[in-house]
Write a protein that holds these residues in place. Structure first.
Motif, PDB file in Angstrom:
ATOM      1  N   SER A  67       2.696   4.312  -0.224  1.00  0.00           N
ATOM      2  CA  SER A  67       1.338   4.586   0.251  1.00  0.00           C
ATOM      3  C   SER A  67       0.355   3.457  -0.031  1.00  0.00           C
ATOM      4  N   GLY A  68       0.743   2.506  -0.822  1.00  0.00           N
ATOM      5  CA  GLY A  68      -0.174   1.434  -1.192  1.00  0.00           C
ATOM      6  C   GLY A  68       0.147   0.129  -0.486  1.00  0.00           C
ATOM      7  N   GLU A  69      -0.631  -0.863  -0.819  1.00  0.00           N
ATOM      8  CA  GLU A  69      -0.412  -2.200  -0.268  1.00  0.00           C
ATOM      9  C   GLU A  69       0.780  -2.837  -0.966  1.00  0.00           C
ATOM     10  N   GLN A  92      -4.492  -0.268  -7.370  1.00  0.00           N
ATOM     11  CA  GLN A  92      -4.656   0.614  -6.213  1.00  0.00           C
ATOM     12  C   GLN A  92      -5.824   1.581  -6.406  1.00  0.00           C
ATOM     13  N   ASN A 123      -7.151   3.594  -3.541  1.00  0.00           N
ATOM     14  CA  ASN A 123      -6.137   4.335  -2.795  1.00  0.00           C
ATOM     15  C   ASN A 123      -5.797   5.606  -3.563  1.00  0.00           C
TER      16      ASN A 123
END
Length: 130
Positions: free
Chosen positions: A25-27, A41, A44
């Motif tokens: 779900s993160g970069e 994060q 996020n």
């Protein structure tokens, strides 16, 4: 008794589902520094909530395992252990789902239900031995 043992396996693996979701779900996930990556994060919230569900899964696991094994060793009937074990698994799955969905009241409620299942197993074992 095998159902309760399968429940132990499911709850042992469940935290890894939540951390998998966090990492997806993160970069660009960085496996060289996973905790540093999570810390970066900040904005996020899905990553943060999935990671928190991951950590909470490990926190709840020992009491459940102790409860199942204690109940079995104390001779608590399988018909009593199985629904409590299944209830714990259901509560833990819902806990993660509600964590991801940011439903804090429902998350807290199912956390309590799961913990009550684990505590009930321990208490039933203690009463059986006493």
């Amino acid at each position: 008794m095998s159902i309760a043992y399968w429940c132990i396996l499911v709850t042992a693996l469940l935290p890894y589902l939540w951390v998998f979701i966090a990492k997806r779900s993160g970069e660009r996930y960085n496996n060289r520094n996973p905790r540093g990556w999570v810390a970066k994060q900040e904005g996020n919230y899905k990553v943060q909530r999935a990671n928190a569900a991951h950590l909470n899964g490990f926190e709840a696991f020992p009491a459940f395992v102790a409860g199942v094994l204690m109940a079995q060793l104390a001779g608590v009937p399988t018909d009593t252990i199985t629904p409590l074990a299944l209830g714990f698994v259901a509560a833990r799955i819902l806990h993660g789902v509600f964590y991801l969905a940011d439903k804090h009241s429902l998350r807290s409620f199912v956390w309590l239900l799961g913990m009550l299942c684990a505590v009930a197993l321990i208490v039933l074992a203690a009463l059986r031995v006493a």
